[in-house]
Design a protein around this motif. Structure first.
Motif, PDB file in Angstrom:
ATOM      1  N   ALA A 122       0.830  -1.208   0.000  1.00 11.71           N
ATOM      2  CA  ALA A 122       0.000   0.000   0.000  1.00 11.71           C
ATOM      3  C   ALA A 122       0.861   1.254   0.000  1.00 11.71           C
ATOM      4  O   ALA A 122       0.613   2.195  -0.763  1.00 11.71           O
ATOM      5  N   ALA A 123       1.899   1.274   0.829  1.00 13.69           N
ATOM      6  CA  ALA A 123       2.766   2.458   0.909  1.00 13.69           C
ATOM      7  C   ALA A 123       3.561   2.678  -0.364  1.00 13.69           C
ATOM      8  O   ALA A 123       3.947   3.796  -0.681  1.00 13.69           O
ATOM      9  N   THR A 124       3.791   1.621  -1.119  1.00 11.98           N
ATOM     10  CA  THR A 124       4.553   1.730  -2.355  1.00 11.98           C
ATOM     11  C   THR A 124       3.678   2.103  -3.542  1.00 11.98           C
ATOM     12  O   THR A 124       4.035   2.971  -4.340  1.00 11.98           O
ATOM     13  N   LEU A 125       2.529   1.460  -3.665  1.00  5.53           N
ATOM     14  CA  LEU A 125       1.718   1.617  -4.873  1.00  5.53           C
ATOM     15  C   LEU A 125       0.700   2.748  -4.816  1.00  5.53           C
ATOM     16  O   LEU A 125       0.505   3.454  -5.813  1.00  5.53           O
ATOM     17  N   LEU A 126       0.034   2.933  -3.696  1.00  8.32           N
ATOM     18  CA  LEU A 126      -1.046   3.920  -3.653  1.00  8.32           C
ATOM     19  C   LEU A 126      -0.599   5.353  -3.923  1.00  8.32           C
ATOM     20  O   LEU A 126      -1.318   6.084  -4.608  1.00  8.32           O
ATOM     21  N   PRO A 127       0.574   5.791  -3.443  1.00 11.23           N
ATOM     22  CA  PRO A 127       0.988   7.162  -3.779  1.00 11.23           C
ATOM     23  C   PRO A 127       1.219   7.381  -5.275  1.00 11.23           C
ATOM     24  O   PRO A 127       1.223   8.513  -5.744  1.00 11.23           O
ATOM     25  N   ALA A 128       1.378   6.297  -6.033  1.00 11.00           N
ATOM     26  CA  ALA A 128       1.625   6.420  -7.472  1.00 11.00           C
ATOM     27  C   ALA A 128       0.348   6.626  -8.272  1.00 11.00           C
ATOM     28  O   ALA A 128       0.404   7.013  -9.437  1.00 11.00           O
ATOM     29  N   VAL A 129      -0.807   6.379  -7.645  1.00 11.21           N
ATOM     30  CA  VAL A 129      -2.075   6.517  -8.365  1.00 11.21           C
ATOM     31  C   VAL A 129      -2.300   7.988  -8.702  1.00 11.21           C
ATOM     32  O   VAL A 129      -2.311   8.836  -7.819  1.00 11.21           O
ATOM     33  N   PRO A 130      -2.459   8.303  -9.988  1.00  6.79           N
ATOM     34  CA  PRO A 130      -2.658   9.699 -10.386  1.00  6.79           C
ATOM     35  C   PRO A 130      -3.926  10.286  -9.762  1.00  6.79           C
ATOM     36  O   PRO A 130      -4.933   9.584  -9.586  1.00  6.79           O
ATOM     37  N   ILE A 131      -3.878  11.551  -9.420  1.00  4.82           N
ATOM     38  CA  ILE A 131      -5.030  12.236  -8.836  1.00  4.82           C
ATOM     39  C   ILE A 131      -6.222  12.155  -9.787  1.00  4.82           C
ATOM     40  O   ILE A 131      -7.358  11.971  -9.350  1.00  4.82           O
ATOM     41  N   ALA A 132      -5.966  12.257 -11.080  1.00  6.24           N
ATOM     42  CA  ALA A 132      -7.054  12.193 -12.062  1.00  6.24           C
ATOM     43  C   ALA A 132      -7.796  10.869 -11.955  1.00  6.24           C
ATOM     44  O   ALA A 132      -9.017  10.813 -12.125  1.00  6.24           O
ATOM     45  N   THR A 133      -7.100   9.801 -11.640  1.00  5.22           N
ATOM     46  CA  THR A 133      -7.737   8.493 -11.497  1.00  5.22           C
ATOM     47  C   THR A 133      -8.659   8.487 -10.285  1.00  5.22           C
ATOM     48  O   THR A 133      -9.793   8.013 -10.354  1.00  5.22           O
ATOM     49  N   SER A 134      -8.181   9.033  -9.175  1.00  5.07           N
ATOM     50  CA  SER A 134      -9.010   9.098  -7.971  1.00  5.07           C
ATOM     51  C   SER A 134     -10.230   9.976  -8.198  1.00  5.07           C
ATOM     52  O   SER A 134     -11.340   9.638  -7.796  1.00  5.07           O
TER      53      SER A 134
END
Length: 143
Positions: A109-121
């Motif tokens: 979670a700490a590795t992958l979630l910060p990589a999710v683009p804001i536009a995706t969220s």
């Protein structure tokens, strides 16, 4: 990725292998003396390194099973630069791959979630809102 995991990868890059001895204590092997800064950091993070190695031993995951940092970086970059519709699928696949390799859930979670683009969220939130409004208009109500 935890500080202990990152340090272990840096030590491996310097030719140092960390293991647990028969008494469950930290043991390292190297062909040459590792850099002093890495040894100092290993001393500082010794409790975390021991916990990491003991957890892997308890779970049956050896240190060789973890994904190399370069591979994790490629997955994170793939998520960060993905189109908003494909990013969630890339996160799912990367998380599965990391978990199968023995990485813990917190590390994933700490590795992958910060990589999710804001536009995706933002897109996911907008789609959820639109689905909710459509369902309410049809008389489905709110769950």
């Amino acid at each position: 990725m935890s500080a202990a995991s990152r340090l272990r990868q840096r030590l491996a890059g310097a030719g140092v292998t960390l293991t647990l001895d028969g008494d469950n204590n930290l043991e390292w092997q190297a062909a040459a003396d590792p850099p002093a800064d890495l040894l100092a950091e290993a001393r500082r993070l010794k409790p975390e390194l021991l916990a990491l190695l003991r957890a892997e031993a308890a779970n049956g995951n050896g240190a060789t099973g973890l994904l190399p940092l370069s591979e994790i970086i490629r997955m994170v970059e793939g998520i960060a630069f993905a189109l908003p519709l494909t990013a969630p699928d890339r996160v799912r696949k990367a998380a599965c791959r990391m978990r199968r390799a023995g990485h813990c859930r917190q590390e994933i979670a700490a590795t992958l979630l910060p990589a999710v683009p804001i536009a995706t969220s933002e897109m996911a939130a907008l789609l959820a809102l639109e689905d909710g409004l459509t369902d309410a208009i049809r008389g489905g109500g709110v769950a």
